[in-house]
Design a protein around this motif. Structure first.
Motif, short mmCIF file in Angstrom:
data_model
loop_
_atom_site.label_atom_id
_atom_site.label_comp_id
_atom_site.label_asym_id
_atom_site.label_seq_id
_atom_site.Cartn_x
_atom_site.Cartn_y
_atom_site.Cartn_z
N TYR A 78 27.35 14.25 -22.35
CA TYR A 78 27.80 14.31 -20.95
C TYR A 78 26.77 15.00 -20.07
O TYR A 78 26.47 14.55 -18.97
N LYS A 79 26.20 16.11 -20.58
CA LYS A 79 25.21 16.88 -19.83
C LYS A 79 23.96 16.06 -19.54
O LYS A 79 23.36 16.15 -18.46
N LYS A 100 34.92 15.71 -17.92
CA LYS A 100 34.79 17.01 -18.59
C LYS A 100 36.15 17.51 -19.08
O LYS A 100 36.27 18.05 -20.20
N TRP A 123 37.37 18.37 -23.10
CA TRP A 123 37.98 19.61 -23.62
C TRP A 123 39.32 19.32 -24.29
O TRP A 123 39.65 19.93 -25.32
N LEU A 148 29.73 17.08 -25.34
CA LEU A 148 29.31 17.86 -24.17
C LEU A 148 27.84 17.66 -23.86
O LEU A 148 27.44 17.58 -22.69
N THR A 170 22.24 23.93 -22.66
CA THR A 170 23.59 23.68 -23.15
C THR A 170 24.30 24.91 -23.69
O THR A 170 25.42 24.80 -24.17
N ASN A 195 32.63 26.25 -25.91
CA ASN A 195 33.14 25.39 -26.96
C ASN A 195 33.62 26.21 -28.15
O ASN A 195 34.69 25.95 -28.73
N HIS A 239 27.92 25.68 -22.37
CA HIS A 239 28.93 24.79 -22.95
C HIS A 239 29.20 25.14 -24.40
O HIS A 239 30.34 25.10 -24.88
#
Length: 304
Positions: free
Chosen positions: A252-253, A215, A219, A249, A16, A23, A19
């Motif tokens: 989601y990953k 995604k 954001w 995130l 991660t 982020n 991301h």
């Protein structure tokens, strides 16, 4: 497939960190833009990130459920393949009996060929699902059969055709009766079903727009949450935005990593292990001595 009950922090970071870095950049940039351009000029209503965050939670949850369903269905299919492989071998060894036209040694060679063909089928199916360069299936086919099956685009299906022809030959030569022939043929049909189900999962791409917009909305939510917090807590809004964004995130990953269960990744179905298990079980049933070692877990964390 992950097998450890605990997850190392290094593994989380390795999956991660991209991301996470992006982020941080987004949250810092959002706060700086608000502070220098929109401070005391615009105020983002709290309602916007509240509604968007709630909608995203349901959206990501639905996507992750669908991803896990794909992963679990793939695991069940290959679990059935293990059981049916053992059934095929047991029935071949028990149902096919010699008669006056063929002696025991010749019949044993035919039985061995039927079992070896199936091991080749398993490895060819694994190769097709992972689009790998492995040619392990060639080890269990004659050179003539290798040439024949590789003329077709679907090698596993071509190997099933070999098995069907072999079974038909056994029946015509009186080595297996009609009832047992039907049972063996039914097992071949199951192999075909399991191959088709696996290919359906592998070839069905999860809607690209679904992943893209999920995604994108994450954001947007991170930007909105940072803007709302900036007006009340100042620079601490950066920390808040990073924390909230990292949670969304990462969630989601997790779902994204399960969408393609046959890929050669740590969260995928352990096709190497399952294929090797089938190979070992079937060779032991034949009484062979040259038995490969089981696939071992990597660092006691995952197995491929």
């Amino acid at each position: 497939m992950l097998i450890s009950k605990t997850v190392r922090i290094t593994r989380i970071i390795s999956g991660t960190w991209k991301h996470f870095v992006f982020n941080i950049i987004i949250c810092v940039a959002t706060y700086l833009v608000y502070h220098f351009l929109f401070h005391d000029r615009i105020e983002v209503p709290m309602l916007l990130p509240s509604i968007l965050g709630t909608a995203l939670s349901f959206f990501i949850g639905f996507k992750n459920n669908q991803a896990y369903d794909r992963w679990w269905e793939a695991r069940k299919i290959w679990g059935e393949l293990v059981n049916d492989s053992r059934t095929w071998t047991r029935n071949i060894l028990s149902y096919v009996n010699p008669n006056e036209s063929i002696n025991g040694n010749e019949l044993n060679k035919i039985k061995r060929q039927a079992v070896h063909n199936h091991i080749a089928f398993v490895y060819a199916l694994k190769k097709g699902l992972r689009s790998s360069a492995d040619m392990e299936y060639r080890n269990y086919l004659t050179s003539k059969d290798v040439e024949a099956v590789e003329l077709e685009s679907n090698v596993p299906n071509a190997i099933l055709n070999l098995q069907t022809n072999l079974l038909e030959s056994l029946y015509k030569n009186g080595l297996v009766d009609g009832f047992k022939f039907m049972q063996l043929n039914q097992t071949l049909t199951k192999f075909c079903d399991e191959m088709g189900k696996s290919e359906r999962i592998s070839n069905t791409v999860f809607p690209t727009s679904y992943n893209y917009y999920t995604k994108l909305f994450i954001w947007i939510f991170i930007v909105c949450a940072t803007l709302v917090a900036a007006s009340s807590i100042g620079p601490w809004s950066i920390v808040l935005g990073i924390s909230i964004g990292y949670v969304f995130l990462t969630t989601y990953k997790i779902g994204y990593s399960l969408l393609n269960p046959f890929e050669d990744i740590t969260s995928g179905i352990p096709l190497n292990q399952i294929s090797r298990t089938i190979e070992i079980n079937l060779l032991q049933a034949l009484g062979e001595k040259d038995i490969p070692e089981p696939v071992q877990a990597v660092d006691n964390e995952y197995i491929m």
